[in-house]
Design an enzyme around this catalytic site. Structure first.
Site, PDB file in Angstrom:
ATOM      1  N   ILE A 130     -15.913  36.967  12.322  1.00 32.71           N
ATOM      2  CA  ILE A 130     -14.770  36.758  11.424  1.00 32.71           C
ATOM      3  C   ILE A 130     -14.928  37.667  10.211  1.00 32.71           C
ATOM      4  O   ILE A 130     -15.998  37.697   9.587  1.00 32.71           O
ATOM      5  CB  ILE A 130     -14.595  35.278  11.035  1.00 32.71           C
ATOM      6  CG1 ILE A 130     -13.326  35.101  10.217  1.00 32.71           C
ATOM      7  CG2 ILE A 130     -15.783  34.708  10.265  1.00 32.71           C
ATOM      8  CD1 ILE A 130     -12.570  33.866  10.566  1.00 32.71           C
ATOM      9  N   ILE A 164     -20.589  41.336   7.983  1.00 35.37           N
ATOM     10  CA  ILE A 164     -19.972  40.541   9.043  1.00 35.37           C
ATOM     11  C   ILE A 164     -21.021  40.095  10.078  1.00 35.37           C
ATOM     12  O   ILE A 164     -21.608  40.909  10.795  1.00 35.37           O
ATOM     13  CB  ILE A 164     -18.804  41.316   9.715  1.00 35.37           C
ATOM     14  CG1 ILE A 164     -17.782  41.733   8.641  1.00 35.37           C
ATOM     15  CG2 ILE A 164     -18.154  40.482  10.823  1.00 35.37           C
ATOM     16  CD1 ILE A 164     -17.253  40.605   7.770  1.00 35.37           C
ATOM     17  N   GLU A 249     -16.719  25.490   8.270  1.00 34.54           N
ATOM     18  CA  GLU A 249     -17.769  26.513   8.187  1.00 34.54           C
ATOM     19  C   GLU A 249     -18.897  26.046   7.262  1.00 34.54           C
ATOM     20  O   GLU A 249     -20.078  26.213   7.551  1.00 34.54           O
ATOM     21  CB  GLU A 249     -17.158  27.825   7.670  1.00 34.54           C
ATOM     22  CG  GLU A 249     -18.188  28.933   7.513  1.00 34.54           C
ATOM     23  CD  GLU A 249     -17.571  30.310   7.280  1.00 34.54           C
ATOM     24  OE1 GLU A 249     -16.337  30.443   7.340  1.00 34.54           O
ATOM     25  OE2 GLU A 249     -18.346  31.260   7.033  1.00 34.54           O
ATOM     26  N   ARG A 275     -55.721  21.976   8.955  1.00 29.50           N
ATOM     27  CA  ARG A 275     -56.355  22.945   8.048  1.00 29.50           C
ATOM     28  C   ARG A 275     -57.256  22.195   7.054  1.00 29.50           C
ATOM     29  O   ARG A 275     -56.822  21.192   6.466  1.00 29.50           O
ATOM     30  CB  ARG A 275     -55.267  23.701   7.283  1.00 29.50           C
ATOM     31  CG  ARG A 275     -55.756  24.633   6.208  1.00 29.50           C
ATOM     32  CD  ARG A 275     -56.242  25.931   6.755  1.00 29.50           C
ATOM     33  NE  ARG A 275     -56.651  26.861   5.709  1.00 29.50           N
ATOM     34  CZ  ARG A 275     -57.275  28.000   5.959  1.00 29.50           C
ATOM     35  NH1 ARG A 275     -57.569  28.365   7.201  1.00 29.50           N
ATOM     36  NH2 ARG A 275     -57.616  28.801   4.968  1.00 29.50           N
TER      37      ARG A 275
HETATM   38  C1  LIG Z   1     -26.097  37.711   5.816  1.00 28.78           C
HETATM   39  C2  LIG Z   1     -24.659  37.550   5.420  1.00 28.78           C
HETATM   40  C3  LIG Z   1     -23.732  37.202   6.389  1.00 28.78           C
HETATM   41  C4  LIG Z   1     -22.384  37.084   6.055  1.00 28.78           C
HETATM   42  N1  LIG Z   1     -21.447  36.832   7.044  1.00 28.78           N
HETATM   43  C5  LIG Z   1     -20.124  36.944   6.749  1.00 28.78           C
HETATM   44  C6  LIG Z   1     -19.139  36.900   7.788  1.00 28.78           C
HETATM   45  O1  LIG Z   1     -19.445  36.713   8.966  1.00 28.78           O
HETATM   46  N2  LIG Z   1     -17.839  37.090   7.439  1.00 28.78           N
HETATM   47  C7  LIG Z   1     -17.443  37.289   6.153  1.00 28.78           C
HETATM   48  O2  LIG Z   1     -16.258  37.452   5.923  1.00 28.78           O
HETATM   49  N3  LIG Z   1     -18.363  37.317   5.145  1.00 28.78           N
HETATM   50  C8  LIG Z   1     -19.687  37.170   5.420  1.00 28.78           C
HETATM   51  N4  LIG Z   1     -20.617  37.234   4.400  1.00 28.78           N
HETATM   52  C9  LIG Z   1     -20.159  37.441   3.046  1.00 28.78           C
HETATM   53  C10 LIG Z   1     -20.368  36.246   2.131  1.00 28.78           C
HETATM   54  O3  LIG Z   1     -19.505  35.197   2.464  1.00 28.78           O
HETATM   55  C11 LIG Z   1     -20.183  36.742   0.690  1.00 28.78           C
HETATM   56  O4  LIG Z   1     -21.310  37.572   0.404  1.00 28.78           O
HETATM   57  C12 LIG Z   1     -20.064  35.629  -0.325  1.00 28.78           C
HETATM   58  O5  LIG Z   1     -18.858  34.933  -0.166  1.00 28.78           O
HETATM   59  C13 LIG Z   1     -20.175  36.132  -1.764  1.00 28.78           C
HETATM   60  O6  LIG Z   1     -19.308  37.211  -1.977  1.00 28.78           O
HETATM   61  P1  LIG Z   1     -19.859  38.557  -2.660  1.00 28.78           P
HETATM   62  O7  LIG Z   1     -21.062  38.975  -1.905  1.00 28.78           O
HETATM   63  O8  LIG Z   1     -18.730  39.509  -2.754  1.00 28.78           O
HETATM   64  O9  LIG Z   1     -20.317  38.104  -4.094  1.00 28.78           O
HETATM   65  P2  LIG Z   1     -19.424  38.072  -5.402  1.00 28.78           P
HETATM   66  O10 LIG Z   1     -18.140  37.402  -5.128  1.00 28.78           O
HETATM   67  O11 LIG Z   1     -19.380  39.445  -5.983  1.00 28.78           O
HETATM   68  O12 LIG Z   1     -20.295  37.139  -6.351  1.00 28.78           O
HETATM   69  C14 LIG Z   1     -21.392  37.612  -7.130  1.00 28.78           C
HETATM   70  C15 LIG Z   1     -21.878  36.444  -8.013  1.00 28.78           C
HETATM   71  O13 LIG Z   1     -20.814  36.028  -8.877  1.00 28.78           O
HETATM   72  C16 LIG Z   1     -20.600  34.635  -8.734  1.00 28.78           C
HETATM   73  N5  LIG Z   1     -19.178  34.313  -8.901  1.00 28.78           N
HETATM   74  C17 LIG Z   1     -18.115  34.904  -8.325  1.00 28.78           C
HETATM   75  N6  LIG Z   1     -16.984  34.287  -8.709  1.00 28.78           N
HETATM   76  C18 LIG Z   1     -17.349  33.290  -9.546  1.00 28.78           C
HETATM   77  C19 LIG Z   1     -16.626  32.291 -10.279  1.00 28.78           C
HETATM   78  N7  LIG Z   1     -15.286  32.195 -10.199  1.00 28.78           N
HETATM   79  N8  LIG Z   1     -17.321  31.420 -11.036  1.00 28.78           N
HETATM   80  C20 LIG Z   1     -18.672  31.492 -11.133  1.00 28.78           C
HETATM   81  N9  LIG Z   1     -19.413  32.413 -10.452  1.00 28.78           N
HETATM   82  C21 LIG Z   1     -18.749  33.296  -9.681  1.00 28.78           C
HETATM   83  C22 LIG Z   1     -21.054  34.317  -7.325  1.00 28.78           C
HETATM   84  O14 LIG Z   1     -21.343  32.941  -7.167  1.00 28.78           O
HETATM   85  C23 LIG Z   1     -22.273  35.206  -7.207  1.00 28.78           C
HETATM   86  O15 LIG Z   1     -23.365  34.570  -7.788  1.00 28.78           O
HETATM   87  C24 LIG Z   1     -21.980  37.282   4.716  1.00 28.78           C
HETATM   88  C25 LIG Z   1     -22.926  37.585   3.734  1.00 28.78           C
HETATM   89  C26 LIG Z   1     -24.247  37.732   4.079  1.00 28.78           C
HETATM   90  C27 LIG Z   1     -25.231  38.115   3.008  1.00 28.78           C
END
Ligand SMILES: Cc1cc2nc3c(=O)[nH]c(=O)nc-3n(C[C@H](O)[C@H](O)[C@H](O)COP(=O)(O)OP(=O)(O)OC[C@H]3O[C@@H](n4cnc5c(N)ncnc54)[C@H](O)[C@@H]3O)c2cc1C
Length: 401
Positions: A130, A164, A249, A275
């Site tokens: 997704i 992803i 999810e 251990r």
């Molecule tokens: C291993 C892995 C697998 C993943 N798999 C998928 C997948 O299959 N499909 C998919 O679509 N995505 C996937 N993701 C993406 C994941 O869902 C996002 O990384 C996550 O939602 C955070 O988004 P970002 O990385 O852009 O962080 P950002 O949105 O840039 O956030 C950075 C920081 O700011 C904070 N922040 C942001 N907005 C706010 C707010 N309003 N208030 C307070 N704090 C805030 C966040 O909590 C975080 O600490 C995956 C990520 C990883 C690392």
């Protein structure tokens, strides 16, 4: 030992659950564990293991049999997720495929989409992902920039997704696109994108601090022609659909770490029982006993909450707020439990060959993905202040009229 003091999990107590649990444990012990190292080296699991999971009926467990699923309720899917968490099997993204992608199609897809994709997904012959997150937006999904321009009988998609899960192996991805650039929420739609479409490219799997056997990567779309019949749900309803489905999810993440906490404690009881230091088992130090007593108590609380959440999901009554609480609470608790357990392994806990080390690295991301824990708190807080925020919105709208 741990099992003997925990309350019985009523949601998994039936004969059918016990049989399924035995089969899952055999599958994990005999067919998954031995491959972990090789999969980690390759950065992905084999396609064969997907087909094997399909053969055993472990993909799309709660999907109706008419579409190739196993026809059980979600508690059987939950059991599979927890068992994978217990053993720290984080490479194959079975749950994302079965418990996240398949329900999008089942709930919002057309009959033709269900017939075309679901049986292939249940058999493991088709692997799915997704695509919501983009390089410039993760938490703020309303800001997605991938576009789908209406060309009559098809869309032309341009853009990029990142992080992803199952990205490199996927044959199909449900991708969030902007069909109407003018309106932030209303302009988002969901499209089925097959990996064979011209202009659909994949990046190489990312090098990550954990989940090393998981083929997480980028997806690129360069003028990809997507037939109109690939729209999932109504055009412009993608954001609402994602917000609804995210509850499920988030519960799957909570279940995985709940299983992981149990597995971590079990391993640590076994290790500290054998251990020795200062001529006695580590388990005889009061610090060890107290730490593990604290972990077991946290786990017990967590399990009781999980059982209730699974019951609610089976009845389609799990709210976004409860799912967010579940994901937030269990992932934070798992972080603490795995860290405490690793400490009790001493230097061996830092060695990759020890499952506790893998859990430590793998599970860090559970506080980040499926919505960060900060976003979980926002969802919960919005529920707490719903009346106030609605009133403020009403006043603002009235002022603007
Ligand atoms: C291993 C892995 C697998 C993943 N798999 C998928 C997948 O299959 N499909 C998919 O679509 N995505 C996937 N993701 C993406 C994941 O869902 C996002 O990384 C996550 O939602 C955070 O988004 P970002 O990385 O852009 O962080 P950002 O949105 O840039 O956030 C950075 C920081 O700011 C904070 N922040 C942001 N907005 C706010 C707010 N309003 N208030 C307070 N704090 C805030 C966040 O909590 C975080 O600490 C995956 C990520 C990883 C690392």
């Amino acid at each position: 030992m741990l099992q003997s003091i925990l309350l019985e999990r009523k949601i998994y107590a039936s004969e059918e659950h016990k049989m399924m649990q035995n089969m899952i444990q055999d599958f994990i012990n005999n067919e998954l564990l031995e491959h972990i190292e090789a999969w980690e080296k390759k950065g992905m699991v084999s396609r064969a293991i997907w087909e094997r999971a399909g053969e055993l009926g472990l993909l799309c467990i709660d999907m109706p049999e008419e579409y190739g699923g196993s026809g059980f309720d979600f508690s059987f899917s939950a059991l599979f997720i927890e068992e994978m968490g217990k053993k720290g099997i984080s490479g194959p993204g079975f749950s994302l495929h079965s418990d996240i992608v398949a329900p999008y199609l089942l709930t919002y897809g057309t009959e033709a989409q269900k017939q075309k994709y679901l049986p292939l997904m249940a058999s493991g012959k088709m692997i799915t992902s997704i695509g919501m997150t983009e390089p410039n937006c993760g938490s703020d999904l309303q800001a997605i920039q991938t576009t789908a321009v209406d060309k009559g009988d098809h869309y032309v998609v341009n853009g990029q997704k990142t992080f992803i899960t199952n990205g490199y192996l996927c044959d199909m991805s449900i991708v969030a696109v902007r069909t109407n650039p003018g309106t932030p929420q209303e302009g988002v739609s969901l499209l089925i994108m097959e990996s064979g479409y011209d202009g659909f490219e994949k990046g190489v799997p990312f090098k990550k601090i954990g989940l090393k056997a998981q083929d997480t990567c980028e997806l690129f779309f360069d003028n990809v022609k997507v037939p109109k019949e690939n729209l999932v749900g109504e055009e412009g309803r993608g954001f609402q659909i994602m917000m609804t489905e995210l509850a499920r999810e988030r519960l799957t993440v909570a279940l995985y770490v709940n299983g992981s906490s149990e597995g971590a404690i079990e391993q640590t009881i076994a290790y500290t029982s054998t251990r020795t230091a200062f001529k006695q088992p580590i388990a005889q130090f009061q610090n060890t006993q107290f730490k593990l007593a604290e972990c077991a108590t946290s786990l017990q609380l967590q399990q009781a909450f999980m059982d209730r959440c699974v019951e609610l999901l089976v009845r389609h009554e799990l709210t976004p707020e409860t799912a967010s609480m579940a994901k937030y609470a269990t992932t934070e608790m798992n972080g603490k439990i795995v860290d405490e357990c690793l400490q009790l392994f001493g230097g061996y806990g830092y060695m990759w060959d020890y499952p506790i080390a893998r859990m430590y690295a793998d599970n860090r991301v559970t506080r980040i993905y499926a919505g960060t824990n900060e976003i979980m708190k926002l969802v919960i807080a919005r529920g707490l202040f719903k009346e106030l925020f609605n009133e403020m919105k009403r006043k603002k709208n009235a002022e603007n009229d």
